[in-house]
Design a protein around this motif. Sequence first.
Motif, PDB file in Angstrom:
ATOM      1  N   ARG A 264       0.866  -0.992  -0.087  1.00 54.04           N
ATOM      2  CA  ARG A 264      -0.041  -0.089  -0.048  1.00 54.04           C
ATOM      3  C   ARG A 264       0.908   1.130   0.041  1.00 54.04           C
ATOM      4  N   GLN A 265       0.634   2.209  -0.894  1.00 58.34           N
ATOM      5  CA  GLN A 265       1.213   3.438  -0.711  1.00 58.34           C
ATOM      6  C   GLN A 265       0.472   4.749  -0.657  1.00 58.34           C
ATOM      7  N   LEU A 266       0.785   5.622   0.174  1.00 53.75           N
ATOM      8  CA  LEU A 266       0.135   6.833   0.364  1.00 53.75           C
ATOM      9  C   LEU A 266       1.015   7.732   0.026  1.00 53.75           C
ATOM     10  N   ALA A 267       0.454   8.632  -0.968  1.00 52.95           N
ATOM     11  CA  ALA A 267       0.906   9.813  -1.715  1.00 52.95           C
ATOM     12  C   ALA A 267       0.050  10.703  -2.111  1.00 52.95           C
ATOM     13  N   ARG A 268       0.219  11.910  -2.543  1.00 48.50           N
ATOM     14  CA  ARG A 268      -0.819  12.891  -3.151  1.00 48.50           C
ATOM     15  C   ARG A 268      -0.686  12.493  -4.573  1.00 48.50           C
ATOM     16  N   PRO A 269      -1.953  12.323  -5.190  1.00 48.60           N
ATOM     17  CA  PRO A 269      -1.789  12.005  -6.796  1.00 48.60           C
ATOM     18  C   PRO A 269      -1.229  13.189  -7.432  1.00 48.60           C
ATOM     19  N   ILE A 270      -0.509  13.113  -8.591  1.00 46.81           N
ATOM     20  CA  ILE A 270      -0.018  14.139  -9.394  1.00 46.81           C
ATOM     21  C   ILE A 270      -1.146  15.144  -9.920  1.00 46.81           C
ATOM     22  N   ALA A 271      -0.824  16.228 -10.065  1.00 44.68           N
ATOM     23  CA  ALA A 271      -2.010  17.237 -10.724  1.00 44.68           C
ATOM     24  C   ALA A 271      -3.226  17.449  -9.817  1.00 44.68           C
ATOM     25  N   THR A 272      -2.998  17.446  -8.516  1.00 45.44           N
ATOM     26  CA  THR A 272      -4.117  17.647  -7.616  1.00 45.44           C
ATOM     27  C   THR A 272      -3.888  18.855  -6.720  1.00 45.44           C
ATOM     28  N   ASP A 273      -4.758  19.453  -5.965  1.00 49.99           N
ATOM     29  CA  ASP A 273      -4.598  20.532  -5.545  1.00 49.99           C
ATOM     30  C   ASP A 273      -3.470  20.302  -4.192  1.00 49.99           C
ATOM     31  N   ALA A 274      -2.927  21.437  -4.056  1.00 48.47           N
ATOM     32  CA  ALA A 274      -1.693  21.124  -2.832  1.00 48.47           C
ATOM     33  C   ALA A 274      -2.202  21.021  -1.683  1.00 48.47           C
ATOM     34  N   THR A 275      -3.566  21.390  -1.236  1.00 46.42           N
ATOM     35  CA  THR A 275      -3.919  21.266  -0.157  1.00 46.42           C
ATOM     36  C   THR A 275      -4.565  19.681   0.071  1.00 46.42           C
ATOM     37  N   GLU A 276      -4.776  19.130  -0.944  1.00 47.18           N
ATOM     38  CA  GLU A 276      -5.580  17.881  -0.970  1.00 47.18           C
ATOM     39  C   GLU A 276      -4.782  16.788  -0.040  1.00 47.18           C
ATOM     40  N   ALA A 277      -5.424  15.961   0.600  1.00 45.48           N
ATOM     41  CA  ALA A 277      -4.848  15.056   1.479  1.00 45.48           C
ATOM     42  C   ALA A 277      -4.270  13.785   0.880  1.00 45.48           C
ATOM     43  N   PRO A 278      -3.116  13.324   1.105  1.00 47.72           N
ATOM     44  CA  PRO A 278      -2.453  12.311   0.382  1.00 47.72           C
ATOM     45  C   PRO A 278      -3.623  11.083   0.288  1.00 47.72           C
ATOM     46  N   LYS A 279      -3.554  10.153  -0.539  1.00 45.56           N
ATOM     47  CA  LYS A 279      -4.428   9.017  -0.729  1.00 45.56           C
ATOM     48  C   LYS A 279      -3.656   7.837  -0.899  1.00 45.56           C
ATOM     49  N   ALA A 280      -4.298   6.779  -0.555  1.00 50.07           N
ATOM     50  CA  ALA A 280      -3.695   5.407  -0.422  1.00 50.07           C
ATOM     51  C   ALA A 280      -4.109   4.617  -1.821  1.00 50.07           C
ATOM     52  N   GLY A 281      -2.976   3.841  -2.382  1.00 47.18           N
ATOM     53  CA  GLY A 281      -3.141   3.139  -3.399  1.00 47.18           C
ATOM     54  C   GLY A 281      -2.909   1.781  -3.264  1.00 47.18           C
ATOM     55  N   THR A 282      -3.111   0.854  -4.253  1.00 48.35           N
ATOM     56  CA  THR A 282      -2.487  -0.506  -3.824  1.00 48.35           C
ATOM     57  C   THR A 282      -1.705  -0.829  -5.115  1.00 48.35           C
ATOM     58  N   PHE A 283      -0.679  -1.692  -4.838  1.00 45.58           N
ATOM     59  CA  PHE A 283       0.270  -1.875  -6.253  1.00 45.58           C
ATOM     60  C   PHE A 283       0.806  -3.322  -5.807  1.00 45.58           C
ATOM     61  N   ALA A 284       1.013  -4.066  -6.878  1.00 44.44           N
ATOM     62  CA  ALA A 284       1.360  -5.435  -6.771  1.00 44.44           C
ATOM     63  C   ALA A 284       2.227  -5.891  -8.095  1.00 44.44           C
ATOM     64  N   TRP A 285       3.347  -6.611  -7.971  1.00 43.55           N
ATOM     65  CA  TRP A 285       3.913  -7.028  -9.075  1.00 43.55           C
ATOM     66  C   TRP A 285       4.346  -8.468  -8.958  1.00 43.55           C
ATOM     67  N   LEU A 286       4.498  -9.355 -10.116  1.00 41.21           N
ATOM     68  CA  LEU A 286       5.075 -10.505 -10.112  1.00 41.21           C
ATOM     69  C   LEU A 286       6.234 -10.619 -11.170  1.00 41.21           C
TER      70      LEU A 286
END
Length: 292
Positions: A264-286
């Motif tokens: 799980r990664q917590l980061a602010r999405p690119i091109a969003t408002d600077a005041t917007e809270a960071p959002k979580a995303g799920t990443f996986a690879w094989l």
Amino acid sequence: DVRAIETYKDNPVLSENRLALMQADLEGAYQLGKFTLDASLGYYDGEAKSLRHYAIYQFDDSRALRFGRFMTYFGINTSEHTITTRRNLGFDESSETYNLEGSWLTENSSVFATIELGKPESTSYDDGISFGLTGVAEKGLAIRASRFILEHYELGLSFLHAGNASADRNVAGPFFVLGFRPNVLMISEWDLQWKTPTGSSSATTGLFAANRLQLEPTQGLQTYVLGEVARPDLKNSGTLVSRAGLGMSYYPRPHYEFDLRAYRQLARPIATDATEAPKAGTFAWLLGHYYW
């Protein structure tokens, strides 16, 4: 050396599955007396190119001098180029530069000193990425020193002073490889970066860390937990990227490797408002890796 990867992303910006051939590489070496010549030719991002080619002169069992194109030796020198202490600090794939490296290795210690000389660049093409400008490759100096304690614990420090057309930076920090037991390993690196844009006298301080606790329950199978942090500007909470996850590496037979990872990664999405809270995303690879 062949690597293929299947990736999965699910975050507020996109949801994606992708299968890609990362690398198909052939590398060979020839030794003549105290000289060793090494060169690679491979497939990277749809292009055939050589990212590593160098010559080594071995003065004796401890001292050597290397010149050519290769990755600067800094911190935990792992092939996992996406972790924060590699990608976010400029040690990503295709980041090899022309260098002059001196090394001194003993049974319990090692020191590497590297002069980075940069690499040829084009205004439209640089290792598969269109930058539209030159001055991306850095020139500088790196020093990495480590010492083994009680045979199973490696403690080290790294320092880098480098710059390009847009900024100068200093990076420094410790790293640890701790073999608590024959089947339990901790790998950790913490780096601070001071980056000064060209024409400015004010440096931005950032923190980058990558930690991995690994357990080998049986021969050929490694399980691990990981935690990573990247904050290029300690004064700006919006630059924070943090990751936490689980993984497993499996070596079913010689020359084959499979690595499965999810985090799980917590980061602010690119091109969003600077005041917007960071959002979580799920990443996986094989990842599938064949080498011989």
